[in-house]
Design an enzyme around this catalytic site. Structure first.
Site, PDB file in Angstrom:
ATOM      1  N   ALA A  67       0.917  -1.124  -0.072  1.00  0.00           N
ATOM      2  CA  ALA A  67      -0.019  -0.225  -0.056  1.00  0.00           C
ATOM      3  C   ALA A  67       0.745   1.092   0.000  1.00  0.00           C
ATOM      4  CB  ALA A  67      -0.755  -0.044   1.238  1.00  0.00           C
ATOM      5  N   GLY A 110      -0.791  -4.741   1.358  1.00  0.00           N
ATOM      6  CA  GLY A 110      -2.012  -4.644   0.445  1.00  0.00           C
ATOM      7  C   GLY A 110      -2.056  -5.511  -0.825  1.00  0.00           C
ATOM      8  N   GLU A 113      -2.957  -9.005  -0.118  1.00  0.00           N
ATOM      9  CA  GLU A 113      -4.210  -9.083  -0.158  1.00  0.00           C
ATOM     10  C   GLU A 113      -5.035  -9.170  -1.473  1.00  0.00           C
ATOM     11  OE1 GLU A 113      -5.670  -7.114   4.224  1.00  0.00           O
ATOM     12  OE2 GLU A 113      -4.511  -5.653   2.808  1.00  0.00           O
ATOM     13  N   GLU A 133       2.991  -5.488   7.715  1.00  0.00           N
ATOM     14  CA  GLU A 133       2.202  -4.404   8.478  1.00  0.00           C
ATOM     15  C   GLU A 133       2.586  -4.450   9.790  1.00  0.00           C
ATOM     16  OE1 GLU A 133      -0.548  -5.313   4.925  1.00  0.00           O
ATOM     17  OE2 GLU A 133       0.908  -6.412   6.106  1.00  0.00           O
TER      18      GLU A 133
END
Length: 259
Positions: A67, A110, A113, A133
């Site tokens: 991200a 992300g 994901e 994270e």
């Protein structure tokens, strides 16, 4: 599609649609604009009658490094709640057509994901996956803890999530995260080849199979079987079912039309 995008590139090759993350200067970091564009393109291709499979990949050195931290670094809890940014991610669950991910380089945070949202996942031998994270004082928020646990099991998910440890392509395949691993130079060729073969399958059957498998993940065995039986019965109202069985009896290749 004729839309102009800032963060992705799209194209179609026959019945296969391609979406490519296109921020190579920042290793395809996922900002909110990119996620919105990905979902918009997915929905457009999902509605397109001539598209039967969607391939998702990244341009440049990697699929995506994660991200865009610059968007989040100064945010407060209320900011994140009001943004409601994961609503876009929820829309992925409504894509009816099969999504095939092709990962090279990194798929972290992300980006991992996003890869886990694909129905099938192919990777290059050099690919690495992971959720770093925890090293930033946060945790996955777009389904990472849930999807990884369902695929790899509690203990391995905990190990990877607690430490931010990266997962090699080989290990990802061993734990059912990745379907196939290919040489870097043949990844897109092999992914496109599989997508073309998948596009030859009867679209309604593929759609209902996808729905039934996703239902089975969260339902009890009994509930999943009831859902499966309804989809099985529904397909007997399709032209493709009539064509498929007639072609089998006549010993010829079926011509499926998605009706």
């Amino acid at each position: 599609m004729s839309k102009e995008f800032c963060f992705i590139e799209t194209r179609t090759e026959g019945p296969v649609a391609f979406i490519e993350l296109n921020r190579p200067e920042v290793l395809n970091a996922l900002n909110r604009g990119m996620v919105a564009e990905i979902l918009g393109a997915m929905e457009d291709f999902d509605r397109a009658e001539d598209v039967r499979a969607i391939v998702l990949s990244g341009k440049g050195r990697c699929f995506a490094a994660g991200a865009d931290i610059d968007e989040m670094a100064a945010a407060e809890s209320i900011d994140m709640e009001l943004l409601n940014q994961f609503t876009d991610w929820d829309r992925l669950a409504w894509i009816k057509k099969p999504i095939i991910g092709a990962v090279h380089g990194f798929a972290l945070g992300g980006a991992f994901e996003l890869a886990l949202c694909c129905d099938l996942l192919f990777s290059a031998e050099d690919a690495e996956f992971g959720f770093p994270e925890v090293l930033l004082g946060v945790m996955p928020g777009a389904g990472g803890t849930v999807r990884l646990t369902k695929l790899a099991g509690k203990t391995k998910a905990m190990e990877w999530l607690f430490t931010g440890k990266r997962i090699s392509a080989k290990e990802a395949r061993e734990f059912g995260i990745v379907n196939q691993v290919f040489a870097r130079e043949t990844l897109m060729e092999e992914t496109a080849r599989y997508a073309r073969e998948l596009a030859k399958m009867p679209p309604l059957s593929v759609r209902f199979i996808k729905e039934s498998v996703l239902k089975a993940i969260d339902a009890s065995i009994y509930e999943g079987m009831q859902f499966e039986r309804k989809n099985f019965s529904l397909l007997f109202s399709s032209e493709d079912q009539k064509e498929g069985m007639k072609a089998f009896i006549e010993k010829r290749k079926a011509q499926f039309k998605g009706r």
